[in-house]
Scaffold this active site. Structure first.
Site, PDB file in Angstrom:
ATOM      1  N   GLN A   1      -4.379  -5.249   7.165  1.00  0.00           N
ATOM      2  CA  GLN A   1      -5.416  -6.074   6.767  1.00  0.00           C
ATOM      3  C   GLN A   1      -5.460  -7.459   7.444  1.00  0.00           C
ATOM      4  OE1 GLN A   1      -7.789  -5.240   4.800  1.00  0.00           O
ATOM      5  NE2 GLN A   1      -7.112  -3.161   3.933  1.00  0.00           N
TER       6      GLN A   1
ATOM      7  N   ASP B   1       3.152  -4.456   8.089  1.00  0.00           N
ATOM      8  CA  ASP B   1       1.907  -3.563   8.097  1.00  0.00           C
ATOM      9  C   ASP B   1       0.845  -4.494   8.329  1.00  0.00           C
ATOM     10  OD1 ASP B   1      -0.300  -2.639   7.208  1.00  0.00           O
ATOM     11  OD2 ASP B   1       0.467  -1.702   5.239  1.00  0.00           O
TER      12      ASP B   1
ATOM     13  N   LYS C   1     -10.365  -0.039  10.702  1.00  0.00           N
ATOM     14  CA  LYS C   1     -10.525  -1.263   9.836  1.00  0.00           C
ATOM     15  C   LYS C   1     -11.199  -2.432  10.683  1.00  0.00           C
ATOM     16  CE  LYS C   1      -7.150   0.119   6.322  1.00  0.00           C
ATOM     17  NZ  LYS C   1      -7.927   0.522   5.351  1.00  0.00           N
TER      18      LYS C   1
ATOM     19  N   HIS D   1       0.751  -1.083  -0.054  1.00  0.00           N
ATOM     20  CA  HIS D   1      -0.022   0.057   0.047  1.00  0.00           C
ATOM     21  C   HIS D   1       1.071   1.292  -0.032  1.00  0.00           C
ATOM     22  CE1 HIS D   1      -2.797   3.003   1.800  1.00  0.00           C
ATOM     23  NE2 HIS D   1      -3.815   2.123   1.484  1.00  0.00           N
TER      24      HIS D   1
ATOM     25  N   CYS E   1      -4.661   2.286  -3.452  1.00  0.00           N
ATOM     26  CA  CYS E   1      -3.419   2.866  -2.837  1.00  0.00           C
ATOM     27  C   CYS E   1      -2.439   1.980  -3.378  1.00  0.00           C
ATOM     28  CB  CYS E   1      -3.837   3.348  -1.366  1.00  0.00           C
ATOM     29  SG  CYS E   1      -4.884   4.463  -1.120  1.00  0.00           S
TER      30      CYS E   1
HETATM   31  N1  PLP Z   1      -1.743  -0.867   4.709  1.00  0.00           N
HETATM   32  C1  PLP Z   1      -2.791  -1.452   4.086  1.00  0.00           C
HETATM   33  C2  PLP Z   1      -2.203  -3.111   3.612  1.00  0.00           C
HETATM   34  C3  PLP Z   1      -4.017  -1.049   3.808  1.00  0.00           C
HETATM   35  O1  PLP Z   1      -4.987  -1.640   3.228  1.00  0.00           O
HETATM   36  C4  PLP Z   1      -4.071   0.121   4.225  1.00  0.00           C
HETATM   37  C5  PLP Z   1      -5.550   0.917   4.140  1.00  0.00           C
HETATM   38  O2  PLP Z   1      -6.366   0.528   3.253  1.00  0.00           O
HETATM   39  C6  PLP Z   1      -3.240   0.938   4.819  1.00  0.00           C
HETATM   40  C7  PLP Z   1      -2.060   0.418   5.018  1.00  0.00           C
HETATM   41  C8  PLP Z   1      -3.531   2.521   5.194  1.00  0.00           C
HETATM   42  O3  PLP Z   1      -4.459   2.492   6.312  1.00  0.00           O
HETATM   43  P1  PLP Z   1      -4.807   4.042   6.964  1.00  0.00           P
HETATM   44  O4  PLP Z   1      -5.592   4.651   5.753  1.00  0.00           O
HETATM   45  O5  PLP Z   1      -5.738   3.631   8.069  1.00  0.00           O
HETATM   46  O6  PLP Z   1      -3.767   4.457   7.438  1.00  0.00           O
END
Ligand code: PLP
Length: 412
Positions: free
Chosen positions: A204, A201, A227, A123, A367
């Site tokens: 998900q 990270d 989430k 992402h 993203c």
């Molecule tokens: N990392 C992953 C794998 C994601 O799917 C997302 C959001 O969809 C993020 C990071 C970023 O999350 P946030 O927008 O809550 O910071």
């Protein structure tokens, strides 16, 4: 595994929203999940009974706010299996957590000749901060690529982890596009074999499965409350104490200090060193309530329901002509989400047609622009589930999806 789906759905009034003559079908949980009433009530209760500025007063409300804030950290610590609350830092979201690591660790530990290793499936929030760290420090940014068909890391690229020049390896446990759980534990051990730090990270993974950061042995772990049913604007960075201890603070100001002189400042103990300014106590309370809610439903129940939904979706998609599934098509390899494209139809048109039928999916590059470009596509559609979704919703979605190409003037 069974659950009372009606009782669960009653906790989420938003799922009763009528759209196109039926309750809206919410399949955009990977972007943000809906919030159950007990979570909303917990934040409301705190606000009407206990609101105060935490850690800054001797009066009852400040003390109550401090208790709520600090108490929620113990729940987070237990939830992800951290050893100490000193390792739990509240941020706004996964993005801020990852920026904190890239800035406070990356910019002081990296230099020319060093390598930052990430994957093409990241992402942007686990990619752009590392680009910036590379630019600022002279380190290079390297990628592990995936097999374009299976979505799994290319075995030959995994050897990059063993390069002693790799000082930090950052990757998502579960891809928000491919839906794969990359089984991080052996990869973390591999990076540690030559002393690289590992950032995971968990945006998900945390809402869908039990995560134990001590067992995984990652050095940093990031996730977002929104989430997994909490209010937006609260996220978590876990970091091993020995890493956090020697890192520079990320933001400066109130609450993160020990002593302030005219020309210099000493910093507070962990975790406050990384929590400058008045904190989002309602968010912390909400996150704690969301964790309790998810735990009460149970990860075994959550996983079983999501597995049913993913299986039905993948089987249904494979029966519809002109659908391209992105990443693996085997349900056991998908964690709660399925990305796909409809031949000849732009994903935004697919989303609009489905939206008119009351179905909410996500479209675009999610993203993850470099991943899409690498796969040779501009955008994709994504249906992502949580335990409150039903097989009836999946069937409705599949039925309406069948109508997309004919509606756009193509054959079935
Ligand atoms: N990392 C992953 C794998 C994601 O799917 C997302 C959001 O969809 C993020 C990071 C970023 O999350 P946030 O927008 O809550 O910071």
């Amino acid at each position: 595994m069974t659950m009372n789906i009606d009782a669960i759905r009653n906790d989420f009034p938003i799922l009763k929203t009528i759209c196109a003559g039926r309750p809206a079908v919410y399949f955009d949980n990977a972007a943000t999940a809906q919030k159950p009433l007990p979570v909303l009530e917990a934040a409301f209760e705190y606000t009407v009974r206990s609101n105060g500025n935490p850690h800054r007063g001797a009066h009852i409300f400040s003390l109550a706010a401090s208790e709520a804030y600090d108490g929620s950290k113990e729940t987070v610590r237990r939830f992800i299996g951290a050893k100490s609350v000193r390792e739990i830092i509240y941020t706004r979201n996964t993005t801020e957590s990852l920026n904190l690591v890239a800035r406070s660790w990356g910019e002081t530990h990296l230099g020319p000749g060093d390598k930052i290793l990430i994957t093409i499936a990241e992402h942007h929030s686990d990619l752009v901060p590392w680009q910036r760290a590379a630019e600022k420090t002279g380190a290079s940014l390297e990628y592990i690529y995936v097999d374009k068909k299976t979505g799994h890391f290319l075995p030959e690229d995994l050897e990059k982890i063993d390069d002693p020049a790799v000082k930090i390896f950052a990757f998502a446990q579960v891809s928000n596009v491919l839906g794969i759980d990359f089984d991080p534990k052996p990869l973390i051990a591999r990076a540690h074999a030559h002393g690289a730090a590992v950032v995971l990270d968990g945006a998900q993974s945390v809402p869908h499965k039990k995560v134990d950061v001590t067992d995984l042995d990652c050095d940093f772990f990031a996730f977002s409350g929104h989430k997994m049913g909490s209010a937006g604007g609260i996220g978590v960075l876990y970091g091993k104490e020995r890493f956090l201890e020697e890192m520079e603070p990320f933001l400066m100001g109130g609450d993160m200090i020990d002593r302030v002189e005219e020309q210099e400042t000493s910093f507070a103990e962990l975790p406050m060193k990384f929590e400058a300014g008045t904190q989002y106590v309602e968010g912390a309370v909400s996150l704690e309530a969301a964790i309790r809610y998810v735990e009460a439903v149970g990860f075994d129940v959550i996983r079983a329901q999501e597995a049913r939904l993913v299986k039905r979706t993948l089987e249904g998609l494979q029966e519809i002509p002109h659908i391209q599934i992105i990443g693996p098509a085997d349900p056991v390899e998908k964690e709660g989400l399925v990305s796909f494209n409809v031949e000849d139809v732009h994903p935004h048109d697919v989303a609009q047609i489905l939206s008119a039928e009351g179905i909410c999916i996500r479209t675009g590059h999610h993203c993850a622009e470099p991943l899409h470009r690498y796969l040779g596509i501009n955008a994709s559609c994504r249906a992502s589930f949580w335990f409150y979704n039903t097989e009836e919703e999946v069937d409705y979605f599949l039925e309406k999806l069948k109508g997309v190409r004919p509606m756009m003037g193509y054959g079935e």
